[in-house]
Design an enzyme around this catalytic site. Structure first.
Site, PDB file in Angstrom:
ATOM      1  N   ARG A  94      -9.543   0.830   8.559  1.00  0.00           N
ATOM      2  CA  ARG A  94      -9.130  -0.544   8.827  1.00  0.00           C
ATOM      3  C   ARG A  94     -10.191  -1.311   9.619  1.00  0.00           C
ATOM      4  O   ARG A  94      -9.995  -2.476   9.917  1.00  0.00           O
ATOM      5  CB  ARG A  94      -7.856  -0.516   9.661  1.00  0.00           C
ATOM      6  N   LYS A 118       0.833  -1.221   0.000  1.00  0.00           N
ATOM      7  CA  LYS A 118       0.000   0.000   0.000  1.00  0.00           C
ATOM      8  C   LYS A 118       0.857   1.256   0.000  1.00  0.00           C
ATOM      9  O   LYS A 118       0.603   2.178  -0.762  1.00  0.00           O
ATOM     10  CB  LYS A 118      -0.930   0.029   1.224  1.00  0.00           C
ATOM     11  N   ARG A 152      11.658  -1.472  11.419  1.00  0.00           N
ATOM     12  CA  ARG A 152      10.317  -1.361  12.017  1.00  0.00           C
ATOM     13  C   ARG A 152      10.099  -2.514  12.977  1.00  0.00           C
ATOM     14  O   ARG A 152      10.184  -3.673  12.590  1.00  0.00           O
ATOM     15  CB  ARG A 152       9.252  -1.380  10.902  1.00  0.00           C
ATOM     16  N   ARG A 173      -0.649  -9.621  12.883  1.00  0.00           N
ATOM     17  CA  ARG A 173      -1.208  -8.529  12.074  1.00  0.00           C
ATOM     18  C   ARG A 173      -2.070  -9.067  10.938  1.00  0.00           C
ATOM     19  O   ARG A 173      -3.111  -8.504  10.612  1.00  0.00           O
ATOM     20  CB  ARG A 173      -0.094  -7.642  11.537  1.00  0.00           C
ATOM     21  N   ARG A 200      11.346  -6.329   4.804  1.00  0.00           N
ATOM     22  CA  ARG A 200      11.210  -4.915   5.160  1.00  0.00           C
ATOM     23  C   ARG A 200      11.726  -4.673   6.574  1.00  0.00           C
ATOM     24  O   ARG A 200      12.382  -3.668   6.834  1.00  0.00           O
ATOM     25  CB  ARG A 200       9.747  -4.482   5.039  1.00  0.00           C
TER      26      ARG A 200
END
Ligand code: ADP
Length: 190
Positions: free
Chosen positions: A89, A14, A134, A146, A128
């Site tokens: 969300r 996204k 992160r 998640r 990532r």
């Protein structure tokens, strides 16, 4: 005016694709994930509160994210186009967004949903995590949580926007450029 929701599970791309759409159409970009990470970096009260949920792979409470969007409403209601990335969300967030947009005689144009298989999501998020640092991308258990939370709380939005005839699935596997081209041609066709 145009209001596009860029939708999909964590790791669907996204953020990357929102940037491509912003570069192409010059729309305003709203990423609730980026806004929350900004609050965390600035060590605000909201940021400290949100960090607990984000690190656990849970959603930040609806009132908090809806409040952040409300703060941007003056701009949202006046720019030529907006790309919502990571928001809404939950169904409660979608209803709040509809109400806010109705207040300025606007409405959602379309929800573009990036479709990516589960194993590919986990692979991308782990990669990532290595490069971005992160914390919510650092371990498989948080990532899996998640994705589970996405299935329980976020996926129901597909039904919500299908009923409004605004749901558009987009194949999310391929090169960044291929997927951008798919999205841009879909937006032009709306
Ligand atoms: P990703 O889609 O890759 O998980 P984001 O940057 O969009 O990344 O979001 C990171 C985290 O921030 C989410 O896992 C969640 O905890 C929180 N968050 C972001 N947007 C929302 C939202 N609209 N509602 C609740 N929590 C959110």
């Amino acid at each position: 005016m145009i209001h596009l929701i860029l939708f999909g599970p964590p790791g669907a791309g996204k953020g990357t694709q929102a940037q491509s759409l912003v570069d192409y159409f010059k729309f305003m970009h709203i990423s609730t994930g980026d806004l929350l990470r900004g609050e965390i970096a600035a060590k605000t009260e909201l940021g400290l509160e949100a960090k607990r949920f984000i690190d656990a792979g849970e959603l930040v409470p609806d009132e908090t994210v809806i409040g952040m969007i409300k703060n941007l409403l003056d701009r949202i209601c006046t720019v030529p186009g907006v790309i919502y990335d990571g928001f809404p969300r939950t169904v409660a967030q979608a209803i709040a967004l509809d109400t806010m947009l109705t207040s300025c005689k606007e409405g959602i144009t379309a929800l573009l949903s990036l479709e990516v298989p589960h194993d590919e999501l986990v692979k991308r998020l782990l990669l990532r995590g290595e490069s971005s640092g992160r914390t919510d991308d650092a371990d498989v258990a948080t990532i899996e949580n998640r994705i589970t939370v996405y299935g329980q709380k976020t996926q129901p939005l597909i039904d919500y926007y299908t009923k409004l005839k605004k749901y558009h699935p987009i194949e999310g596997v391929g090169s960044v450029e291929e997927i951008s081209a798919r999205l841009i041609s879909k937006v032009k066709s709306l």
